[in-house]
Motif scaffolding. Structure first.
Motif, PDB file in Angstrom:
ATOM      1  N   TYR A 129     -36.359  54.189  94.186  1.00  0.00           N
ATOM      2  CA  TYR A 129     -35.545  55.822  94.211  1.00  0.00           C
ATOM      3  C   TYR A 129     -34.718  55.917  93.108  1.00  0.00           C
ATOM      4  CZ  TYR A 129     -37.321  54.466  98.970  1.00  0.00           C
ATOM      5  OH  TYR A 129     -38.065  54.164  99.948  1.00  0.00           O
ATOM      6  N   ASN A 130     -34.263  56.916  92.964  1.00  0.00           N
ATOM      7  CA  ASN A 130     -33.251  57.642  92.353  1.00  0.00           C
ATOM      8  C   ASN A 130     -31.970  57.518  93.253  1.00  0.00           C
ATOM      9  OD1 ASN A 130     -34.644  57.399  89.721  1.00  0.00           O
ATOM     10  ND2 ASN A 130     -35.707  59.278  90.215  1.00  0.00           N
ATOM     11  N   THR A 131     -30.978  56.974  92.993  1.00  0.00           N
ATOM     12  CA  THR A 131     -29.695  57.108  93.692  1.00  0.00           C
ATOM     13  C   THR A 131     -28.432  57.655  92.918  1.00  0.00           C
ATOM     14  OG1 THR A 131     -28.820  54.896  93.433  1.00  0.00           O
ATOM     15  CG2 THR A 131     -30.673  55.160  94.993  1.00  0.00           C
ATOM     16  N   LYS A 132     -27.462  57.720  93.754  1.00  0.00           N
ATOM     17  CA  LYS A 132     -25.979  58.064  93.017  1.00  0.00           C
ATOM     18  C   LYS A 132     -25.664  56.883  91.940  1.00  0.00           C
ATOM     19  CE  LYS A 132     -23.766  60.783  96.568  1.00  0.00           C
ATOM     20  NZ  LYS A 132     -22.687  60.715  97.294  1.00  0.00           N
ATOM     21  N   ILE A 133     -26.118  55.698  92.047  1.00  0.00           N
ATOM     22  CA  ILE A 133     -25.999  54.804  91.428  1.00  0.00           C
ATOM     23  C   ILE A 133     -26.847  54.197  90.391  1.00  0.00           C
ATOM     24  CG2 ILE A 133     -23.898  53.770  92.847  1.00  0.00           C
ATOM     25  CD1 ILE A 133     -26.404  51.618  93.938  1.00  0.00           C
ATOM     26  N   GLY A 134     -27.685  54.992  90.226  1.00  0.00           N
ATOM     27  CA  GLY A 134     -28.967  54.839  89.300  1.00  0.00           C
ATOM     28  C   GLY A 134     -30.336  54.360  90.200  1.00  0.00           C
ATOM     29  N   ARG A 135     -31.447  54.210  89.350  1.00  0.00           N
ATOM     30  CA  ARG A 135     -32.785  53.859  89.689  1.00  0.00           C
ATOM     31  C   ARG A 135     -32.706  52.354  90.497  1.00  0.00           C
ATOM     32  NH1 ARG A 135     -37.669  55.753  90.035  1.00  0.00           N
ATOM     33  NH2 ARG A 135     -39.138  54.975  89.807  1.00  0.00           N
ATOM     34  N   ILE A 136     -33.229  52.292  91.725  1.00  0.00           N
ATOM     35  CA  ILE A 136     -33.283  50.927  92.441  1.00  0.00           C
ATOM     36  C   ILE A 136     -34.665  50.729  92.861  1.00  0.00           C
ATOM     37  CG2 ILE A 136     -30.967  50.871  92.975  1.00  0.00           C
ATOM     38  CD1 ILE A 136     -32.041  51.670  96.077  1.00  0.00           C
ATOM     39  N   GLY A 137     -35.240  49.633  93.392  1.00  0.00           N
ATOM     40  CA  GLY A 137     -36.398  49.172  93.756  1.00  0.00           C
ATOM     41  C   GLY A 137     -36.006  48.541  95.185  1.00  0.00           C
TER      42      GLY A 137
END
Length: 157
Positions: free
Chosen positions: A7-15
């Protein structure tokens, strides 16, 4: 079966990864991810996890309600359970966590367990700071740790 979705989030890409029953990992993605032998599939549980994470990042959620199964040693799990008890907007030192788990001389081991936390943010290792009040070590970087702590400070209920 393990499932992971990015996912792309406000804090960057996460898995976020789950095992069919519970969340097992949340990773900060700092570079292109190599193809893994894990099915990339957005499950109902992963959708709920990202929904709750986004609510947290938007200042609308102060705790998570997700089944969690982090993999680690019994000591690590004891530390991670203690981290989940740190209230939103508060911090604890490594030494304080060591005392909470009944081993006051284990602050370095607590630091190592904190470093190995596989479910960042949801298991709030960002709330652990140095005894002198300084921010130390964070998988997402100290800038992100500071951002998360400020988000909590500014959204205390």
């Amino acid at each position: 079966m393990k499932y992971i979705f990015y996912y792309n989030t406000k804090i960057g890409r996460i898995g976020i990864e789950e095992n069919g029953v519970a969340i097992t990992r949340l990773d900060f993605i700092h570079k292109d991810v190599q193809e893994e032998i894990i099915e990339k599939h957005e499950t109902v549980l992963l959708k709920e996890a990202i929904k709750q994470l986004n609510e947290y990042l938007d200042g609308k959620r102060t705790s998570f309600d997700l089944p969690l199964e982090p993999k680690g040693t019994e000591f690590q799990k004891k530390v991670w359970n203690a981290l989940k008890e740190i209230p939103f907007g508060e911090t604890r030192s490594y030494g304080e966590i060591a005392k909470i788990i009944g081993n006051e001389k284990a602050s370095r081991a607590v630091g190592m367990a904190n470093n190995k936390n596989p479910i960042a943010i949801i298991v709030p290792c960002h709330r652990v700071i140095g005894a002198n009040g300084k921010l130390v070590g964070y998988a997402g970087g100290l800038d992100l740790k500071e951002k998360l702590l400020n988000l909590e400070k500014n959204n205390e209920k």
